[in-house]
Every structure is written in structure tokens, then in C-alpha cells.
Write a protein that holds these residues in place. Sequence first.
Motif, PDB file in Angstrom:
ATOM      1  N   ARG A  72     -10.432 -35.511   9.740  1.00  0.00           N
ATOM      2  CA  ARG A  72      -8.680 -35.837   9.613  1.00  0.00           C
ATOM      3  C   ARG A  72      -8.514 -37.134   8.858  1.00  0.00           C
ATOM      4  O   ARG A  72      -7.866 -37.185   7.872  1.00  0.00           O
ATOM      5  CB  ARG A  72      -8.016 -36.148  11.160  1.00  0.00           C
ATOM      6  CG  ARG A  72      -6.574 -36.441  10.974  1.00  0.00           C
ATOM      7  CD  ARG A  72      -6.110 -36.327  12.360  1.00  0.00           C
ATOM      8  NE  ARG A  72      -6.443 -37.271  13.230  1.00  0.00           N
ATOM      9  CZ  ARG A  72      -7.583 -37.099  14.204  1.00  0.00           C
ATOM     10  NH1 ARG A  72      -7.759 -35.890  14.351  1.00  0.00           N
ATOM     11  NH2 ARG A  72      -7.799 -38.173  14.677  1.00  0.00           N
ATOM     12  N   THR A  84      -9.618 -26.413  11.805  1.00  0.00           N
ATOM     13  CA  THR A  84      -9.507 -27.792  11.346  1.00  0.00           C
ATOM     14  C   THR A  84      -8.982 -27.199   9.914  1.00  0.00           C
ATOM     15  O   THR A  84      -8.048 -28.309   9.397  1.00  0.00           O
ATOM     16  CB  THR A  84     -10.807 -28.388  11.285  1.00  0.00           C
ATOM     17  OG1 THR A  84     -11.255 -28.407  12.672  1.00  0.00           O
ATOM     18  CG2 THR A  84     -10.743 -29.764  10.563  1.00  0.00           C
ATOM     19  N   LEU A 107      -5.403 -28.999   8.317  1.00  0.00           N
ATOM     20  CA  LEU A 107      -5.562 -29.940   7.045  1.00  0.00           C
ATOM     21  C   LEU A 107      -4.747 -29.422   5.831  1.00  0.00           C
ATOM     22  O   LEU A 107      -3.983 -29.981   4.949  1.00  0.00           O
ATOM     23  CB  LEU A 107      -6.771 -30.074   6.581  1.00  0.00           C
ATOM     24  CG  LEU A 107      -7.827 -30.791   7.563  1.00  0.00           C
ATOM     25  CD1 LEU A 107      -9.297 -31.154   7.008  1.00  0.00           C
ATOM     26  CD2 LEU A 107      -7.116 -32.325   8.040  1.00  0.00           C
TER      27      LEU A 107
END
Length: 792
Positions: free
Chosen positions: A355, A381, A385
Motif C-alpha cells: 500500500r 490487493t 490499489l
Amino acid sequence: MTRRTDEDRRVIASGRRGPWGARAAKRLFADAGDGAAGAREAVVRIARTPGHRLCDRARERVAAWWVRTRDPALRAAVLETAAAGGLRAARRVTLALHDRLGGAWREADAGRAAELLADPDPDVRAHAAAFCRGAAGPMLHALWAADTGPGTPLRGALLANGAPPPGPVLDALWRAWLRDPDDEAGAALLRWRRPAEDPWLAPSSVVALETDAVILRRTPYREALLDALALRDHPLRDIAAARFRAVHDRPLVEELCGRAVADPALAAFCAEHRFAPADPVARAAFFLLTGQPRQYRALDPDGSLLSLAYLSRPDDERARLRTAMLAEGELDLVRVIVGEDRRGRVRDLSADETRYLAEQLAHRRAWGDLWSLVKDVPIATGAALFRLFEDWTPGGDDERRLFALFRAADLTAVASGLDEGGDTVWTAARRARLRFRHSVDDISFSPDGPFLAVAGRAGVAGVFDLRTARLVERYDWFDSPVGTVLHVGNGVVLAGERGRHGAGPCRVVRCAAGADRTLHTSLGSITSLALTGDGTFAGGTRDGDLLLGDADGPVRVRPITEFGLGRRQWPRRIIAHRGSGRLALLGRSVHLIDPATGHSVGAHPGRTVGEVGFADADTVACADTRGWTVLLRVADGRRVSPRNAQIRGCAGLGVLPRSGELVIADRTGDLHFLTGATLDAVDVHRTPSGERPTGLTVSPGGEFLAAGYGDGRVDLYDLRLREVPGLVPRPIADLVPRDLGAVGAALADPAVAGRDRAVLELLDASLAHRFRFDVALGEAVELTGGEHDISL
């Protein structure tokens, strides 16, 4: 001539002998005891007259009156006459006044020392304190037993004594001082130079007392030395600092620096005395973590050392390094976190690192790098993002196509991953059924393609292409039933005949491209064939021979007696562990054989078993026909599973090569999946037929399972669905073309729907994009579903 006073007459009268003298003395002492001044003065005069017959009695009375009244005149008389009280309390005080406690006090009197030290007379207090300071031996022990605690006169006097207290008291003093330092106690402990006897306190006390660097380098004193350096506002820290500088030991400095990164007190000590790791990489991280930015910048101006340090640190220290780097504000944080090999490093990033890296890339508007990151990280993830992109779009049709799929996907559903506890059951799925005219005795997957070899009891063998469910090879001229079959790859199948007792010899036959060739002939049945390498195999016979060879011959025959086994241990089944070259031979018991060395060890499960498989190179799983299953370490025959698995019968056993799990078919055909270390149940696939399989085999890659039946069926199961929950949280960069097949198999299952399908569709698209130029994409094999009635 001097005129006599009344006191003179009474002194003279009391000194006479006889009844009149006794009566006069009695009245005099009675009046003095009542406080009559003249009578008391007369008694004092008697005490000062050594020749008077009542001198000793008078002195005792004067001493007692002084202790009670503390009259200065009486005190002078006591000092002048060396008077001592007759009663115990008065005697203690007057002896202390005369400084005559030594030799007159016993250990039993030590309990009254605190009273003397609190006496209103300064000389009594001073002489009592001097007595305590000079006490020794049993008296000293008795005084410590009467100790009144910190801050009291008795404790102060005892601490001033030149001799240490007995062991338990000394340990208590060390314990109290280490917990809450006191100057007076600390000075005494250091003066006595006697360490604690308690093993928990002794190392710290040695640090406080010892000056020999050789001793302080030893364990456990080096640990205590480091612990002392971490103390705050404690005199032992200053002592330990001086000791540490004198020790001058590089391993000890390294250990100190290792502790200092998590201990501000030690970090301050290292900064103060300029201690740091010797290794430049470790030193760079050390300077940053201990708040020494100037030293860090001088050592590592381009951040290259810190990048190496970051990659080698555990997650908690990485988080601290990121915080320190942010505070520093001048570092190229992206370079530090991922180094020079950004793509290769992505798979090792934690969620926080990923992150943080993505936010830094977005802040720099490095959209291409951010898109590469999204394609490498786990799918959930990547979906999270993806929200960082603004109006940027990648170049190239393939890239834009995947980018559009991300933009159109339900990112909320994808970011939450698979639906835990949902309707999807991630277990084996039956994909196809092949039907034969005769009973199936054995089945074997090809190690290099989607082919399945089948042995029939009616003296027939064949090979099927599982992609088309078509028979591609057929061999039906055997003289005896084909009891075992082995596909060795490259289109070659080995078939072993199983004859009835006395029915004639049995052969191992090589079958390929429609032709056959006998590799070996035995008087007894060929009981088992196992693949040991590329084209090599091992087999067993009813006559007690072990066969070793390759698909093109020749075959070496080694009697099991060469391995120290008796004829009754003839191999019912042979299992190979290809990684180690070992063979598991199932006879009357289980034996681990190394053909290269001839070494053999046996394990005894405690009952007759019918199935065996390698859980790892040193451990085998054994099961009997009733379903009793156990793991055995073959080196010593000991059980390594905490319990036995209890299943309703065992008709076949296999080991999944990727996960190490065991799969057991019970007598109703249900498939039980167990952990390979503890035999705990993982999941169960229920079959509706309720029939007992005649055999079970797992494909070499663990993707498929085949179960044969006495009525001529072979059921083909897809095991890849069981892998899907473990694929979703993994980085895309870690996955391989084979995993695309598992995801595709899940999407082909109509039971996979809703949020699970959304996750897998995006994962499937990402894998297809990643491996679009990879020739290994052909590894994703799909079975032809349905039922196929094929006659051999």
C-alpha cells in the motif's frame, strides 16, 4: 567543727550492721523510691562511697532512677559511679551509656537494639550504633534478624558494619537495591563486595562488583551486563557502562546494537559512546532506527545500504524503518523498499509495504509502474490499489483489455476475496465417467500428458486420452488377467500379469504404439509396478523378487532376501518416493528399501495393512481394510501422528504431491482428505453410488484422481478446485501456468457463482494475460465431461 546534716545521719545509720542499720536502710531506700529529694541524695552519696555496705545496691537504684527519670544529676552519678541497672531494661540502657555492651549482651538481647538506637540520650544511641557497626558472628546475624527495615537507625548501623549479612539477608538487600536503588544500601553492597547467592540475582550483582573483563564476557554475566545498560536512573547503569567499555568485546557490541534498535535507553547509550554494528548494511539501518540521521547520511548517501538492510529485516523492523524514513524525509523510499529488482521483490512485500509503495508511485504519477504493481500483487490487493488511477490508460491492446476488465469489475467484491462460509464447496469434483465391459483391476496416469492406462481382469489393457475420452491404445492378447499397469510416459505402458496359483509364468510386458515386448517373466504374479524416475520403474512378484529396470529393458531381479527380508515378506505392493529413490515395500509389515545401498529398515503398524503411501521421504501412511490409518516414521518404526484416522474402510490411498495431504477412498466410495502430518480431516467428497472402488490413483501433478470399480467404471475427479482458495490470496507474480487450469476448472463449475465468480473471473483474466505468450499454457488440461461407454 562541721555540723552533720540529716542526710549524713541517714547515710551513717544505714551503714551500720544489725537490726537498727537494716531498718534505717529500708526506710531510706523507701523514701528515695517515693521521690524524697533528701533521701535520694543520701542514696547517691552511698553510691559514691565504695566502702559503704550498700554501695552496689545504691548504684543499681541510682541507675534505675535515671533510666526512668532521665535526671541530669542522676546521669552524672551513673557515669561517675559506673552504675548499671539491675533490671534488664535499665541494665541495657546504662551499659550502652557506659559503652559496655560488648561482652555483656547476648544474641537474645539483639531484639532490643532498635530501642537503644531510639533512646533519648545521645551517648546511649551513639554507643549502641557503634556496637551494631562492630558486631560480628552470631551477634551480627541476630541483629540482622531483628532488622527494622530501610531508613531506620538499626538498618543504617548494620549497613555501616564492615561484614556482610548472612546469605538470605544479602539476597534481599540486592533484590531491593536492584528494584529500587538506595544510596546507603548500594554503598554497603559495593563495599562488602559479596555477590548474591540467588541465581536470578547473582549475574547482576557480579556486574556491579566484578572488574575482570574475562569473567564479564561469560554467560550469563554478558546478558546481565546488557540488561544493566538498559536501566534508567539506576546507579548500576553507570557501573555497567564502565564495565562495558573495559570489556571491549565485538560480539558483545553486536548484541548490544541488536537490542538497541528496540530499546531507546540502549540506543541512547550506543549514541553516547559511538557503538555501532561492524557490517555497513546493518550499521545503516542501525543509525536510522536509533535516531542518528547525521551518521546515517554520512555512511549511506545514496540509500543503497539501507535498501539491502530493509530486504533482510523482519516485518516489524521494516515498519519501524518506514516510519524512520518518513521522518528523515530525504530518502528515495520506493528504491529502498523494493531495491533495483522491483518486479522480483513485489512477491515478498507485506500489505503495508504494498500500500505504501502504491501510494508513493501514484504521488509521483508513475502510472506504468503502478499498473505493473497491480498486475503482480494478490487480486484483492490489486483491486484495492486500482482506485489510485486517475485518467491514465496503458498502451497496447492486451494491456488495455485487462485494464478495462479491472475498471468494469466489482472491485468491492473482488477486494473482499472469496466468500468464506458461502455456498461454494471447494472440494473434489467428478468430471467424467468411463465405462468398460470388464472389471477394472488397476489404473495409472501418464507422467507427461493427459492419458490414463487401465488394466482389465479379462486380460486386457488400454490407454485413454482424457481430453477426448477416446481409447488411443488397446492390448487384449494377454494370457492371464492384467493385475497391475504403469504408464511410464512417452507413450509407453507396462502391464503386469497376475496368474492363479500353478497357472504358469507371469510377465511384465512393454506396450507402445500398438506393439508389445516382454521385459521379464516370473513364476509368480506381478503384484505391483511403481514409477521411480524418467522411464524407470520398480516392481514386485509373488515369488519374493524385487524388479528394477526401465521401459526399454533390461530388468534386474533382486530377491528381497538380499535386503534382509524373509520370503514371507514378499511384496504385496511397491510404492516409490522419486525424490529420494526409496521404495516402500508392503509385505506382512512395511519396509523402507534403498536399492542403491541395499539398506532396509522395517516398521510394524501393529496390524495387517493393505495400503501404503509416502507422506514424505521418511514417513509412510498405512491403512487397513477397515479404515484404520496411521503415520509411521520408517527409520525407527515410531508413530508420528498424534492419533489414528478412523474411516469407514479403505479401498485406496493416495498422496497429493503439492500439499502432502492424504486421500483415502472408503468402502462406499467417499473420498476423505487428511493432513499429511496429523491425519486431521480436511474435507470429504461424498459419492452417491455408495460402491466400493477396486483402486485409486492420483495424477503425478496432483490435479486429478481416478477411481476404478468392479463393474467396469472409472470415475475421474478434478482436484484443482481444492487449490483455488489458496491461490486467491497469493501474489499473481507467484502463480504459474498450471494455476490457470485450476481457476478455469472452478469457473467451469456452475456451483461457483456470485462474488466468488467475480473474483475468479478477474483472476482468470489476469493469469491469461500474464501467460499469454507462455508455451506452458498447455499444462492447463481440461477433462471431457460426461459418461463415456467404451469397450476394451
